[in-house]
Write an enzyme that holds these catalytic residues in place. Structure first.
Site: not given
Length: 562
Positions: A195, A280, A435, A476, A479
Site C-alpha cells: 500500500d 464493507e 463487488t 464496482e 480489481l
C-alpha cells in the site's frame, strides 16, 4: 519472445479474489496482488500490467512486433500461420459483442485516488486533479467517489472535526458539474504490504486501544486487527464516554451540517456508510498482515472480550453454556475446507453447535449494520444511502462455503446467507453496493482450480437477494480493469439479458482514477465502456498512433484535456 511472462500475467490477472472498493478496499486488494508478486518472484506493482494481457492471453500465445496489428489489438498480428518465431501462433477466439444501444442508463462514477486528501486534511495537487476531472467529464462520466477518513477528520481530539480539504474538493467537483458519492470511512486505509497510502484510525482511538486492545477484532490466537473497531463495542462506553455507535453518529451528523450546501445543491448524490474493514459489512477474516493468502478460508474474528461476552450470553439463553466458545477445529487462515473438521463435507458447521455458533456470528454482523444504518438514516434524511458487501467467491462451490462463513455470511449450500442482510437494508431503504462484477468463473477455474470459486454464481445470488426485496443494487470492480473482456462482464451483470422485470444496476463505480487509466488505449476503452453503460451506440475501437481524438490530446502517452 518470452512466452512464460504472458502466462504469468494471465495467472496474476485473476489471482487475487474480489473484494470490494472503497478506497480502502484497495488496501487489501493491493496486499493480495503483492502476495502474488512475492509468490512469483516479482518485485513490485510495476513489474507487470495486471490487465494489459488479460483478454488476449487467456486463449493464445503471442509476441508483440512493431507494426503488427489485429482487429482487437492494432499492434498485434492476427495471422494463424507461424511464419517465424515472432508471429502469432494461434488466432484468439473473438465472440460477437452484445449491443447495448437503447438499454437503460446506468450512471458511472470513478473512485478518486486514495491520497487525494492528506493527513492534514489538505487537497493534494488540485491542478492535476482538475485536469483529470475535466477529462472524465468530457467522456460523460457522471461523478466521482471519495472516502472521508475518520482518521483524518477526527484525528486528534474527540468531536473536533476538520473537513477543510474535503470542502475544497467538493467545490471543484461542483464547479465541473459532476456528482459525488461520499464514503463515511470508519476504518484504516493501508497497513498491508504494497500500500502506498496509510491512514490509521484516529490517534485518540489508538491511545485507548493501547490500554484496552479488546476494542479491536481478535482471532483465536489473540492477534488484534487494527483496521476497525470490533462490533462488540457498538454499545459499550469505552471511547471517552461514548459508544462506538455514538461516535459514528456524531461524525456523520457533523459532515451533514458542515457540507450542507453540497446536499442542498444536489452535488452529493449518495452516502455510502462504512460498516467494517475496507468499509464493507464483513468481519476482517482474511488479513494479509496476519499471513492470509488466497484462497485460504480465513479465521473467525470473535475473540475480543466484548464479543465473547455476547457469545456467552447467547449460549446461556439457549440453555447450553458450554457452547460459549469458538470452534476449535476450524483450521487456520490458509487452510482448505477439507483439511478441517469444522468446514469439511459433513463437518461440524452443520452440527447443532455449529449452527448455533454460525447463527450468532452472522447475526452480530446484521445487528451491527442495523444499528449504524438506523443512525445514518437520521443523519442523512432525504439522501440516498448505500452499504457495501464484499464478494467472497472462493470455496463457493463447496458445501460449507468456508470463506464466507468466517467473514460472517452464513451461506452454506443449504441456506441463503444474504437474504437476512437484504431484509435489513430494505428496512432502511439502503442500496446494496456489491463487488467483483468483472470476474469470470471460467478464469478462476483455469488459474486456481483448487479454490472452487464461482464469482458469477455469487454475484447472481446476491443481486437476486437484493432485487427480491426491491432494493437498489450498485456495484464496482474488485480489481483495476482496463480490458474489453472485463468491461463486457460488468455490462452483462449491470443489465441482465432478457430479465422479465427489466432490472439493472442503479450505478457502477470504477476502481480507480490513475495514470494507468489515463493511458491512451486504456482511456479510449473506458470511454467506450461508459457509452455502453449509458445505453449509447459505441462502435469498435480502431486505435492508430496518429489518430486524433476530438475531445482530448495525448502527452507522453497520457490523455490530456484540449
Amino acid at each position: 519472445m518470452d512466452i512464460s511472462s504472458i502466462h504469468l500475467n494471465q495467472s496474476l490477472s485473476s489471482y487475487a479474489p474480489c473484494f470490494a472498493r472503497n478506497a480502502s478496499s484497495f488496501s487489501h486488494k493491493q496486499s493480495l496482488l503483492t502476495s502474488c508478486r512475492v509468490s512469483f518472484g516479482l518485485r513490485g506493482p510495476n513489474d507487470c500490467n495486471w490487465c494489459r494481457f488479460k483478454s488476449s492471453c487467456r486463449s493464445l500465445v503471442m509476441a508483440r512486433e512493431k507494426g503488427e496489428k489485429t482487429e482487437e489489438h492494432p499492434l498485434i498480428d492476427d495471422s494463424v500461420d507461424a511464419e517465424d518465431e515472432n508471429k502469432v501462433v494461434r488466432r484468439p477466439l473473438k465472440l460477437p459483442e452484445r449491443d447495448f444501444n437503447g438499454t437503460p442508463y446506468v450512471p458511472v462514477y470513478v473512485m478518486l485516488p486514495l491520497g487525494v486528501i492528506d493527513m492534514n486534511c489538505e487537497l493534494v495537487d488540485p491542478d492535476s486533479l482538475v485536469e483529470q476531472l475535466r477529462i472524465l467529464k468530457s467522456v460523460n462520466v457522471d461523478g466521482v467517489m471519495v472516502d472521508c477518513w475518520w482518521g483524518i477528520v477526527e484525528a486528534h481530539t474527540p468531536q473536533v472535526y476538520n473537513w477543510s480539504g474535503y470542502k475544497k474538493l467538493f467545490q471543484i467537483v461542483h464547479e465541473l458539474e459532476l456528482k459525488l458519492q461520499v464514503v463515511m470511512s470508519f476504518h484504516e486505509c493501508g497497513g498491508n504490504i504494497g500500500d502506498d497510502v496509510h491512514i490509521p484510525l484516529p490517534q485518540w482511538v489508538m491511545e485507548i486501544g493501547q490500554s484496552n486492545p479488546d476494542i479491536y477484532f481478535t482471532d483465536r490466537e489473540g492477534r488484534r486487527n487494527f483496521e476497525c473497531l470490533t462490533w462488540g463495542v457498538d454499545k459499550e462506553r469505552v471511547l471517552r464516554g461514548r459508544t462506538a455507535i455514538e461516535v459514528y453518529f456524531d461524525y456523520m451528523r457533523s459532515f451533514r451540517v458542515e457540507c450542507d450546501v453540497f446536499f442542498k445543491d444536489g452535488v452529493i448524490s449518495e452516502i455510502e456508510v462504512g460498516l467494517g474493514p475496507c468499509g464493507e459489512l464483513r468481519y476482517p477474516s482474511y488479513p494479509a498482515k496476519h499471513g492470509w493468502r488466497y484462497p485460504g478460508i480465513g479465521e473467525f474474528q470473535c475473540y475480543d472480550k466484548y464479543l465473547m461476552k455476547s457469545l456467552s450470553n447467547a449460549a446461556e439463553a439457549r440453555g447450553h453454556s458450554f457452547w460459549a466458545r469458538g470452534p476449535d477445529n476450524a483450521g487456520s487462515y490458509n487452510s482448505s475446507p477439507h483439511e478441517t473438521g469444522f468446514f469439511r463435507d459433513g463437518g461440524d458447521y452443520d452440527s447443532y453447535y455449529g449452527r448455533f455458533f454460525l447463527n450468532w456470528y452472522s447475526q452480530v454482523l446484521v445487528d451491527h449494520g442495523d444499528r449504524v444504518l438506523a443512525l445514518a438514516n437520521l443523519a442523512f434524511e432525504g439522501t440516498n444511502i448505500a452499504a457495501k458487501l464484499s464478494g467472497i467467491h472462493w470455496w463457493y462451490k463447496t458445501a460449507s462455503h468456508a470463506a464466507e462463513l468466517t467473514a460472517g455470511f452464513y451461506n452454506p449450500s443449504n441456506r441463503d446467507g444474504y437474504a437476512s442482510i437484504a431484509a435489513m437494508l430494505k428496512k432502511y431503504g439502503v442500496a446494496l453496493n456489491f463487488t467483483c462484477v468483472e470476474l469470470r468463473t471460467l478464469d478462476q477455474h483455469e488459474d486456481f482450480p483448487e479454490a472452487l470459486a464461482d464469482p458469477e454464481g455469487l454475484v447472481w445470488q446476491v443481486l437476486n437477494a437484493a432485487w427480491d426485496v426491491s432494493i437498489l443494487v450498485a456495484s464496482e470492480n474488485a480489481l483495476p480493469c482496463y480490458d474489453r473482456e472485463g468491461y463486457n462482464k460488468i455490462l452483462e451483470n449491470a443489465k441482465p439479458r432478457n430479465d422479465p422485470d427489466g432490472r439493472h444496476l442503479s450505478a457502477f463505480t470504477y476502481l480507480r482514477l490513475s495514470s494507468l487509466l489515463m493511458e491512451r488505449h486504456n482511456f479510449l476503452e473506458f470511454e467506450r465502456f461508459v457509452k455502453r453503460m449509458h445505453g449509447q451506440s459505441a462502435p469498435d475501437l480502431q486505435v492508430f498512433p496518429n489518430e486524433k481524438h476530438p475531445k482530448f490530446k495525448e502527452i507522453d502517452g497520457q490523455v490530456a484535456a484540449e
